[in-house]
Design an enzyme around this catalytic site. Sequence first.
Site, PDB file in Angstrom:
ATOM      1  N   GLY A 220       2.096  -3.829  -1.018  1.00  0.00           N
ATOM      2  CA  GLY A 220       2.478  -3.123  -2.229  1.00  0.00           C
ATOM      3  C   GLY A 220       1.729  -1.811  -2.332  1.00  0.00           C
TER       4      GLY A 220
ATOM      5  N   LEU B 104      -5.207  -1.330  -0.950  1.00  0.00           N
ATOM      6  CA  LEU B 104      -5.219  -0.236   0.032  1.00  0.00           C
ATOM      7  C   LEU B 104      -6.136   0.909  -0.395  1.00  0.00           C
ATOM      8  CD1 LEU B 104      -1.451  -0.114   1.082  1.00  0.00           C
ATOM      9  CD2 LEU B 104      -3.370  -1.119   2.330  1.00  0.00           C
TER      10      LEU B 104
ATOM     11  N   HIS C 264      -0.622  -7.116  -9.411  1.00  0.00           N
ATOM     12  CA  HIS C 264      -1.660  -6.208  -8.875  1.00  0.00           C
ATOM     13  C   HIS C 264      -1.189  -4.755  -8.989  1.00  0.00           C
ATOM     14  CE1 HIS C 264      -4.751  -5.016  -5.735  1.00  0.00           C
ATOM     15  NE2 HIS C 264      -3.938  -3.975  -5.740  1.00  0.00           N
ATOM     16  N   GLU C 265       0.051  -4.499  -8.553  1.00  0.00           N
ATOM     17  CA  GLU C 265       0.560  -3.121  -8.571  1.00  0.00           C
ATOM     18  C   GLU C 265       0.761  -2.640 -10.006  1.00  0.00           C
ATOM     19  OE1 GLU C 265       0.300  -1.609  -5.899  1.00  0.00           O
ATOM     20  OE2 GLU C 265       0.086  -3.385  -4.650  1.00  0.00           O
TER      21      GLU C 265
ATOM     22  N   HIS D 117      -2.250  -1.150 -11.474  1.00  0.00           N
ATOM     23  CA  HIS D 117      -2.519   0.232 -11.040  1.00  0.00           C
ATOM     24  C   HIS D 117      -1.877   1.240 -11.994  1.00  0.00           C
ATOM     25  CE1 HIS D 117      -4.628   0.076  -7.223  1.00  0.00           C
ATOM     26  NE2 HIS D 117      -3.820  -0.849  -6.751  1.00  0.00           N
TER      27      HIS D 117
END
Length: 169
Positions: free
Chosen positions: A50, A97, A138-139, A142
Amino acid sequence: MSIEPEKLAIVLYPDPVLRQVTKPVEHVTPEIQCICRRMLELMHQAPGVGLAAPQVGLLLRLFVANASGEPEQDMVFINPVITADGKVTEDLDEGCLSLPDITASIRRPQAVTIEATDINGERFRVSSDDLPARIWQHEYDHLDGILIIDKMSPIDKIANRKVIKELEA
Ligand code: ZN
């Protein structure tokens, strides 16, 4: 907005862009579509499952995800709205990442439903109680400037202290 999608690259913590709250995408323009395709490319290259817009330096409410790595499973989530299905939570290890070499056990709802706009501008809704649910949450974090280092346990904080310090240096 003038963005050259081919120049987009993954930004690392502590880049301040990762801490900002994103703005909704007003229209799925060809430029937005190019950004999404470039983000999918960067995600696969990394490789990751992702990638959210702030991770390529853009304050847009969108992310891409692919739990399996198979190209036909690529998904784009523009202006997502996420809701937990039920009260069951679980602890799972996550990486990011933008936080290389950091792994942290994060507690999240096991099952969620997400509603979003796809790359063609169509609104859709999907549910998951598996890896995709974990990736989407999780994304989604962000998009509000939230990182796994904010949610990890005190033990994981100690375990990752050296790596976090190195990133901050
Ligand atoms: Zn991440």
